[in-house]
Design an enzyme around this catalytic site. Structure first.
Site, PDB file in Angstrom:
ATOM      1  N   THR A 182       0.778  -0.856   0.159  1.00  0.00           N
ATOM      2  CA  THR A 182      -0.386   0.046  -0.022  1.00  0.00           C
ATOM      3  C   THR A 182       1.147   1.105  -0.404  1.00  0.00           C
ATOM      4  O   THR A 182       2.233   1.093   0.116  1.00  0.00           O
ATOM      5  CB  THR A 182      -0.841  -0.215   0.765  1.00  0.00           C
ATOM      6  OG1 THR A 182      -2.055  -0.740   1.211  1.00  0.00           O
ATOM      7  CG2 THR A 182      -1.847   1.485   1.492  1.00  0.00           C
ATOM      8  N   ASP A 213      -9.126  -1.509   3.859  1.00  0.00           N
ATOM      9  CA  ASP A 213      -9.256   0.182   4.948  1.00  0.00           C
ATOM     10  C   ASP A 213      -9.274   0.961   3.804  1.00  0.00           C
ATOM     11  O   ASP A 213      -9.526   2.074   4.205  1.00  0.00           O
ATOM     12  CB  ASP A 213      -8.596  -0.032   5.655  1.00  0.00           C
ATOM     13  CG  ASP A 213      -6.957   0.133   5.148  1.00  0.00           C
ATOM     14  OD1 ASP A 213      -6.713  -0.588   5.586  1.00  0.00           O
ATOM     15  OD2 ASP A 213      -6.462   0.920   6.296  1.00  0.00           O
ATOM     16  N   GLY A 234      -1.267  -1.077   6.791  1.00  0.00           N
ATOM     17  CA  GLY A 234      -1.153  -2.658   7.530  1.00  0.00           C
ATOM     18  C   GLY A 234      -2.406  -3.335   7.769  1.00  0.00           C
ATOM     19  O   GLY A 234      -3.347  -3.085   5.763  1.00  0.00           O
TER      20      GLY A 234
HETATM   21  C1  SD4 Z   1      -5.250  -3.486   3.477  1.00  0.00           C
HETATM   22  N1  SD4 Z   1      -4.293  -1.937   4.362  1.00  0.00           N
HETATM   23  O1  SD4 Z   1      -6.029  -3.762   1.858  1.00  0.00           O
HETATM   24  C2  SD4 Z   1      -4.170  -2.978   2.796  1.00  0.00           C
HETATM   25  C3  SD4 Z   1      -2.645  -3.248   3.471  1.00  0.00           C
HETATM   26  C4  SD4 Z   1      -1.151  -2.777   3.747  1.00  0.00           C
HETATM   27  O2  SD4 Z   1       1.113  -2.502   3.231  1.00  0.00           O
HETATM   28  O3  SD4 Z   1      -1.282  -1.075   4.350  1.00  0.00           O
HETATM   29  N2  SD4 Z   1      -0.876  -3.329   3.409  1.00  0.00           N
HETATM   30  O4  SD4 Z   1      -5.585  -4.258   4.203  1.00  0.00           O
END
Ligand code: SD4
Length: 322
Positions: A182, A213, A234
């Site tokens: 992300t 999210d 995350g």
């Molecule tokens: C998610 N927040 O789809 C994202 C994934 C992410 O580093 O941030 N990965 O849950």
């Protein structure tokens, strides 16, 4: 307010993205244009963690989520979008050219195509193909978010502090795994206005149709031009359940510094998840109306990049676990 332009974005790939945003900010462009241009850099990079080169869902399809928000509570997002290279720009079109906030799946793709975005072929990148083939051998459904420190992946091995640009590590680890999927970015322009963006392939090998999210306004991203702008990264599920980015903004509204606000929300997640917190990473980046920045993560090793008039640097955020 006449702010000094500043942009911050998540992970080591934030450095390149900030450069894209800075071209806009340094020529008196708007924060909105900057956060779109910035994360497009990451979406364009081949074999990267974000965009069409990223790891697929467990059925082998790359599905993308993105959101964008400006200084006037205008917001737009796309989720479960396939075969479109720049979800962030589609999100902006949703914001500017429809009466809606979120478009998903086939509808989002049809809208993108109608808006002139090319429909790409949907082939996995070489790296993603290899990862997927590896995953297929076990086909375990264990969508665990990467925790950087356990892999020593991030800037300077993940010790909290500030680092020169050269300390940033590449997005993909030597063992072939991503250290994140992300990019979240928040910026203030020369007028002092704030905007934010967030774009992701979501969690690798997620269930088909899973949305995280990042495209949920208030969870992965939130901007209140009186207070500040926040983005999350995350484990999306745990950001959604506490309306993470919005909650960070609310703490700043009540006087917390950006870092204190991020910390308060990370601690709330830890209280909810209890011992399960050991298995998840969540991090927030925040920028307030004074141009102050901060971040906080559950686990060590979360890095973010800052660019302003005077400097360009990486910061490894403090974290709940040492
Ligand atoms: C998610 N927040 O789809 C994202 C994934 C992410 O580093 O941030 N990965 O849950």
């Amino acid at each position: 307010v006449t702010g000094k332009p500043v942009v911050i974005s998540t992970w080591d790939t934030g450095l390149a993205a900030n450069k894209g945003a800075w071209e806009v900010l340094s020529s008196k462009g708007t924060a909105l244009d900057a956060v779109e241009a910035g994360v497009r850099v990451t979406e364009s990079s081949v074999n990267c963690c974000v965009g069409l080169g990223a790891n697929p869902d467990r059925d082998g399809f790359v599905t993308l989520d993105a959101s964008i928000m400006d200084h006037q509570f205008n917001c737009g997002s796309v989720a479960f979008l396939e075969r479109i290279k720049h979800p962030i720009s589609v999100a902006r079109r949703v914001m500017e050219r429809t009466p809606h906030v979120i478009l998903v799946g086939v509808g989002a793709q049809e809208f993108a195509v109608a808006q002139g975005f090319p429909l790409e072929d949907g082939k996995l990148s070489d790296d993603a193909r290899k990862e997927y083939d590896k995953w297929l051998k076990k086909s375990e459904y264990k969508p665990v978010i990467n925790i950087e420190n356990t892999k020593g992946s991030s800037a300077a091995g993940g010790v909290a502090g500030e680092y020169a640009v050269g300390a940033a590590a590449p997005a993909r680890l030597p063992n072939g795994e991503w250290n994140h999927d992300t990019i979240g970015m928040v910026a203030m322009d020369a007028r002092g206005d704030l905007s934010g963006s967030c774009t992701t392939s979501g969690m690798g090998f997620k269930m088909r149709g899973r949305v995280g999210d990042s495209p949920i306004i208030g969870a992965g991203l939130y901007v209140d031009n009186e207070v500040g702008a926040v983005a999350a990264t995350g484990q999306g599920e745990d950001v959604i359940r506490i309306c993470g980015s919005h909650t960070v903004v609310e703490f700043m509204r009540h006087g917390f510094s950006p870092e204190e606000a991020c910390k308060a929300v990370v601690e709330r997640i830890v209280r909810i998840k209890k011992e399960k917190s050991a298995d998840i990473q969540v991090a927030f980046i925040a920028l307030n109306k004074k141009g102050e920045t901060g971040a906080y993560a559950i686990h060590p090793g979360f890095s973010y990049a800052i660019k302003n008039d005077n400097e360009e640097r990486m910061v490894v955020a403090k974290s709940y676990f040492e």
